[in-house]
Scaffold this motif. Structure first.
Motif, PDB file in Angstrom:
ATOM      1  N   ASP A  62      51.711   7.597  35.537  1.00 54.72           N
ATOM      2  CA  ASP A  62      50.557   6.364  35.469  1.00 54.72           C
ATOM      3  C   ASP A  62      49.751   7.103  36.607  1.00 54.72           C
ATOM      4  O   ASP A  62      48.161   7.098  36.261  1.00 54.72           O
ATOM      5  CB  ASP A  62      51.042   4.959  36.000  1.00 54.72           C
ATOM      6  N   GLY A  63      49.956   7.507  37.573  1.00 51.50           N
ATOM      7  CA  GLY A  63      48.865   8.098  38.593  1.00 51.50           C
ATOM      8  C   GLY A  63      48.063   9.000  38.379  1.00 51.50           C
ATOM      9  O   GLY A  63      46.855   9.497  38.538  1.00 51.50           O
ATOM     10  N   VAL A  64      48.988  10.171  37.617  1.00 50.85           N
ATOM     11  CA  VAL A  64      48.023  11.161  36.922  1.00 50.85           C
ATOM     12  C   VAL A  64      47.048  10.591  35.967  1.00 50.85           C
ATOM     13  O   VAL A  64      45.953  11.376  35.624  1.00 50.85           O
ATOM     14  CB  VAL A  64      49.190  12.168  35.936  1.00 50.85           C
ATOM     15  N   ALA A  65      47.489   9.748  34.800  1.00 54.94           N
ATOM     16  CA  ALA A  65      46.782   9.242  34.000  1.00 54.94           C
ATOM     17  C   ALA A  65      45.556   8.499  34.471  1.00 54.94           C
ATOM     18  O   ALA A  65      44.506   8.621  34.350  1.00 54.94           O
ATOM     19  CB  ALA A  65      47.407   8.393  33.037  1.00 54.94           C
ATOM     20  N   ILE A  66      45.631   7.604  35.640  1.00 54.84           N
ATOM     21  CA  ILE A  66      44.633   7.021  36.481  1.00 54.84           C
ATOM     22  C   ILE A  66      43.602   7.849  37.075  1.00 54.84           C
ATOM     23  O   ILE A  66      42.283   7.712  37.138  1.00 54.84           O
ATOM     24  CB  ILE A  66      45.272   6.000  37.352  1.00 54.84           C
ATOM     25  N   LEU A  67      44.233   8.877  37.621  1.00 53.91           N
ATOM     26  CA  LEU A  67      43.411  10.285  38.250  1.00 53.91           C
ATOM     27  C   LEU A  67      42.269  10.635  37.145  1.00 53.91           C
ATOM     28  O   LEU A  67      41.299  11.002  37.641  1.00 53.91           O
ATOM     29  CB  LEU A  67      44.037  11.232  38.599  1.00 53.91           C
ATOM     30  N   SER A  68      42.631  10.741  35.825  1.00 51.56           N
ATOM     31  CA  SER A  68      41.742  11.270  35.064  1.00 51.56           C
ATOM     32  C   SER A  68      40.297  10.362  34.750  1.00 51.56           C
ATOM     33  O   SER A  68      39.527  10.965  34.205  1.00 51.56           O
ATOM     34  CB  SER A  68      42.302  11.540  33.684  1.00 51.56           C
ATOM     35  N   ILE A  69      40.486   9.133  34.826  1.00 52.69           N
ATOM     36  CA  ILE A  69      39.332   8.099  34.443  1.00 52.69           C
ATOM     37  C   ILE A  69      38.046   8.512  35.074  1.00 52.69           C
ATOM     38  O   ILE A  69      36.968   8.510  34.562  1.00 52.69           O
ATOM     39  CB  ILE A  69      39.694   6.827  34.370  1.00 52.69           C
ATOM     40  N   GLY A  70      38.334   8.991  36.482  1.00 51.45           N
ATOM     41  CA  GLY A  70      37.239   9.212  37.147  1.00 51.45           C
ATOM     42  C   GLY A  70      36.167  10.237  36.523  1.00 51.45           C
ATOM     43  O   GLY A  70      35.160  10.153  36.384  1.00 51.45           O
ATOM     44  N   PRO A  71      36.913  11.692  36.628  1.00 46.47           N
ATOM     45  CA  PRO A  71      36.254  12.788  36.245  1.00 46.47           C
ATOM     46  C   PRO A  71      35.590  12.673  34.867  1.00 46.47           C
ATOM     47  O   PRO A  71      34.731  13.073  34.246  1.00 46.47           O
ATOM     48  CB  PRO A  71      37.019  13.925  36.507  1.00 46.47           C
ATOM     49  N   VAL A  72      36.624  12.201  33.919  1.00 49.36           N
ATOM     50  CA  VAL A  72      36.621  11.891  32.431  1.00 49.36           C
ATOM     51  C   VAL A  72      35.229  10.957  32.279  1.00 49.36           C
ATOM     52  O   VAL A  72      34.706  11.335  31.344  1.00 49.36           O
ATOM     53  CB  VAL A  72      37.835  11.636  31.524  1.00 49.36           C
ATOM     54  N   GLY A  73      35.384   9.705  32.830  1.00 44.92           N
ATOM     55  CA  GLY A  73      34.588   8.813  32.778  1.00 44.92           C
ATOM     56  C   GLY A  73      32.981   9.454  33.258  1.00 44.92           C
ATOM     57  O   GLY A  73      32.055   8.995  32.404  1.00 44.92           O
ATOM     58  N   THR A  74      32.985  10.000  34.434  1.00 40.20           N
ATOM     59  CA  THR A  74      31.651  10.675  34.657  1.00 40.20           C
ATOM     60  C   THR A  74      31.053  11.516  33.625  1.00 40.20           C
ATOM     61  O   THR A  74      29.963  11.732  33.441  1.00 40.20           O
ATOM     62  CB  THR A  74      31.891  11.279  36.514  1.00 40.20           C
ATOM     63  N   GLY A  75      32.054  12.614  33.190  1.00 38.92           N
ATOM     64  CA  GLY A  75      31.502  13.497  32.223  1.00 38.92           C
ATOM     65  C   GLY A  75      31.051  12.604  31.055  1.00 38.92           C
ATOM     66  O   GLY A  75      30.091  13.024  30.439  1.00 38.92           O
ATOM     67  N   LEU A  76      31.730  11.689  30.601  1.00 39.48           N
ATOM     68  CA  LEU A  76      31.149  10.978  29.354  1.00 39.48           C
ATOM     69  C   LEU A  76      29.905  10.299  29.577  1.00 39.48           C
ATOM     70  O   LEU A  76      29.216  10.209  28.675  1.00 39.48           O
ATOM     71  CB  LEU A  76      32.237   9.841  28.906  1.00 39.48           C
ATOM     72  N   LEU A  77      29.369   9.833  30.601  1.00 37.94           N
ATOM     73  CA  LEU A  77      28.424   9.394  31.078  1.00 37.94           C
ATOM     74  C   LEU A  77      27.146  10.315  30.983  1.00 37.94           C
ATOM     75  O   LEU A  77      25.855   9.840  30.723  1.00 37.94           O
ATOM     76  CB  LEU A  77      28.385   8.488  32.197  1.00 37.94           C
ATOM     77  N   THR A  78      27.518  11.350  31.210  1.00 33.00           N
ATOM     78  CA  THR A  78      26.434  12.454  31.017  1.00 33.00           C
ATOM     79  C   THR A  78      25.945  12.977  29.558  1.00 33.00           C
ATOM     80  O   THR A  78      25.024  13.633  29.173  1.00 33.00           O
ATOM     81  CB  THR A  78      26.754  13.716  31.896  1.00 33.00           C
ATOM     82  N   ILE A  79      26.716  12.460  28.659  1.00 34.86           N
ATOM     83  CA  ILE A  79      26.542  12.865  27.380  1.00 34.86           C
ATOM     84  C   ILE A  79      25.179  12.332  26.760  1.00 34.86           C
ATOM     85  O   ILE A  79      24.293  12.989  26.053  1.00 34.86           O
ATOM     86  CB  ILE A  79      27.479  12.428  26.321  1.00 34.86           C
ATOM     87  N   ASN A  80      25.195  11.071  26.842  1.00 36.25           N
ATOM     88  CA  ASN A  80      23.696  10.248  26.773  1.00 36.25           C
ATOM     89  C   ASN A  80      23.160   9.774  27.924  1.00 36.25           C
ATOM     90  O   ASN A  80      23.323   8.411  28.249  1.00 36.25           O
ATOM     91  CB  ASN A  80      24.103   9.248  25.788  1.00 36.25           C
ATOM     92  N   PRO A  81      22.514  10.227  28.958  1.00 33.27           N
ATOM     93  CA  PRO A  81      22.367   9.794  30.293  1.00 33.27           C
ATOM     94  C   PRO A  81      21.126   8.479  30.278  1.00 33.27           C
ATOM     95  O   PRO A  81      21.081   8.064  31.423  1.00 33.27           O
ATOM     96  CB  PRO A  81      22.034  10.946  31.019  1.00 33.27           C
ATOM     97  N   GLU A  82      20.403   8.640  29.263  1.00 36.22           N
ATOM     98  CA  GLU A  82      19.325   7.622  29.315  1.00 36.22           C
ATOM     99  C   GLU A  82      19.957   6.232  28.796  1.00 36.22           C
ATOM    100  O   GLU A  82      20.692   6.132  28.040  1.00 36.22           O
ATOM    101  CB  GLU A  82      18.383   7.951  27.978  1.00 36.22           C
ATOM    102  N   VAL A  83      19.292   4.973  29.846  1.00 35.63           N
ATOM    103  CA  VAL A  83      19.668   3.892  29.312  1.00 35.63           C
ATOM    104  C   VAL A  83      18.845   3.150  28.538  1.00 35.63           C
ATOM    105  O   VAL A  83      17.593   3.223  28.782  1.00 35.63           O
ATOM    106  CB  VAL A  83      19.830   3.089  30.856  1.00 35.63           C
ATOM    107  N   ARG A  84      19.283   2.761  27.353  1.00 34.37           N
ATOM    108  CA  ARG A  84      18.431   1.891  26.473  1.00 34.37           C
ATOM    109  C   ARG A  84      18.864   0.674  26.391  1.00 34.37           C
ATOM    110  O   ARG A  84      20.134   0.374  25.724  1.00 34.37           O
ATOM    111  CB  ARG A  84      18.408   2.751  25.127  1.00 34.37           C
ATOM    112  N   ARG A  85      18.177  -0.570  26.743  1.00 38.88           N
ATOM    113  CA  ARG A  85      18.701  -1.738  26.903  1.00 38.88           C
ATOM    114  C   ARG A  85      19.020  -2.292  25.291  1.00 38.88           C
ATOM    115  O   ARG A  85      19.655  -3.412  25.188  1.00 38.88           O
ATOM    116  CB  ARG A  85      17.453  -2.799  27.549  1.00 38.88           C
TER     117      ARG A  85
END
Length: 367
Positions: free
Chosen positions: A301-324
């Motif tokens: 579980d700890g290994v899995a939880i560790l992944s969301i930080g870098p993975v999530g941050t990387g996913l947010l860079t795919i479409n960095p523009e905010v469109r309401r």
């Protein structure tokens, strides 16, 4: 690097629990050492000047102290409760989440008033006041004895636990869920920032996740103790997936975000607690096997939880523009789809034994 800190405690717990002394007479010293390490971690973190130092102090060192307390807690817990462990752990988690309910608001107020360094030092006194009673209260059901008795059977190891036939299956179910379980807590404040909410509203949003997760563990634990626990796991994961995909993705306002925070905390907060019914079933009354299986799940579980930080941050860079006007503000589409997909996969796997059981019963009736 800061996003690597969540999950370190579970990872460290899985590594260390097999080597910590299990005799009851060592419990009080272990708790005292754990508290001392946590205090040292906060003091050291208050002098940190870089992200790496924060990870070492508040991430690794603080989690090490927490692991020592968790180890004693789990070993004591398995002595006091041989039935309804999910319900009992739910009550324990209720206290933990109650503390987390006010913590973001208090921290935000302290940070605004005193800054990062002084805030960490101010938090030491209340932390000690809350943790000091655990030195005396975290005790086993049976009194510690200084006499050494040769065990009638060899101690249970993780190798023994890994021989459990269903363990790999439920490990996969848990890892898929835990890989994204912290996504709301880690990214809800960032999402609130992109919604242009002020800092107090961001802290409220995080607190509401804790509020939602206060009752979830108790009710999930009670259900898993009295029902077919794969059903509880599957429904929890499925509900969490739907909350991500159908609610978070369409949030456009402050109150919409607050509603999502409460609901997702409620439906997802009890998943981990529901696993205690599985630990109880496969350990068959052995407290050592229960602790060994718990530490295995904590590690993965700890290994899995560790992944969301870098993975999530990387996913947010795919479409960095905010469109309401876009789904998930555009920027959060990959993250929300990833979180919804992982929890959906966990749900489908968890529900597979439920459908199999149902089909077997239907076939038996027809025969």
């Amino acid at each position: 690097m800061l996003l690597l800190a969540p999950g370190l405690q579970g990872f460290t717990e899985g590594l260390l629990c097999q080597f910590l002394p299990k005799s009851a007479r060592f419990r009080q010293p272990i708790v005292m050492i754990g508290i001392a390490i946590m205090v040292l971690a906060l003091i050291s973190a208050s002098f940190a000047t870089s992200a790496a130092q924060i990870v070492v102090t508040q991430g690794i060192l603080y989690s090490l102290g927490g692991v020592l307390l968790t180890f004693v807690h789990v070993s004591v817990f398995s002595e006091w409760f041989d039935r309804k462990r999910g319900q009992a752990m739910g009550l324990i988690w209720l206290g933990f989440r109650f503390g987390g309910l006010a913590f973001p608001l208090i921290c935000q107020w302290l940070l605004d008033k005193h800054g990062y360094e002084k805030t960490l030092r101010v938090l030491i006194a209340p932390m000690l006041a809350l943790l000091a009673p655990s030195i005396f209260l975290l005790r086993g059901r049976y009194p510690a004895s200084s006499a050494q008795v040769k065990p009638t059977r060899p101690p249970v190891s993780k190798i023994t636990a890994f021989r459990t036939p269903t363990l790999p299956f439920y490990l996969l179910v848990a890892v898929l869920f835990q890989a994204v379980t912290n996504a709301p807590m880690m990214f809800i404040t960032k999402f609130a920032t992109d919604l242009e909410l002020d800092r107090s509203d961001r802290a409220v949003g995080l607190s509401l996740v804790f509020l939602g997760s206060m009752l979830g563990p108790y009710f999930h634990g009670r259900l898993s103790d009295n029902a077919f626990y794969p059903s509880v796991l599957g429904v929890s994961a499925l509900s969490t997936s739907l909350m991500h995909l159908l609610v978070w993705g369409f949030v456009k306002s402050k109150y919409g975000l607050f509603g999502y925070a409460i609901v997702v905390g409620t439906v997802s907060g009890g998943f981990r607690n529901s696993m205690f019914a599985y630990y109880t079933e496969v350990s068959a009354g052995s407290s050592e096997l229960f602790t060994a299986i718990h530490s295995i799940f904590s590690f993965f579980d700890g290994v899995a939880i560790l992944s969301i930080g870098p993975v999530g941050t990387g996913l947010l860079t795919i479409n960095p523009e905010v469109r309401r006007d876009a789904y998930a503000l555009g920027k959060y589409q990959p993250l929300i789809i990833y979180a919804g997909g992982m929890t959906m996969a966990s749900a489908l796997l968890a529900l597979a034994p439920v459908f199999s059981h149902y089909l077997q019963e239907s076939w038996a009736r027809r025969s």
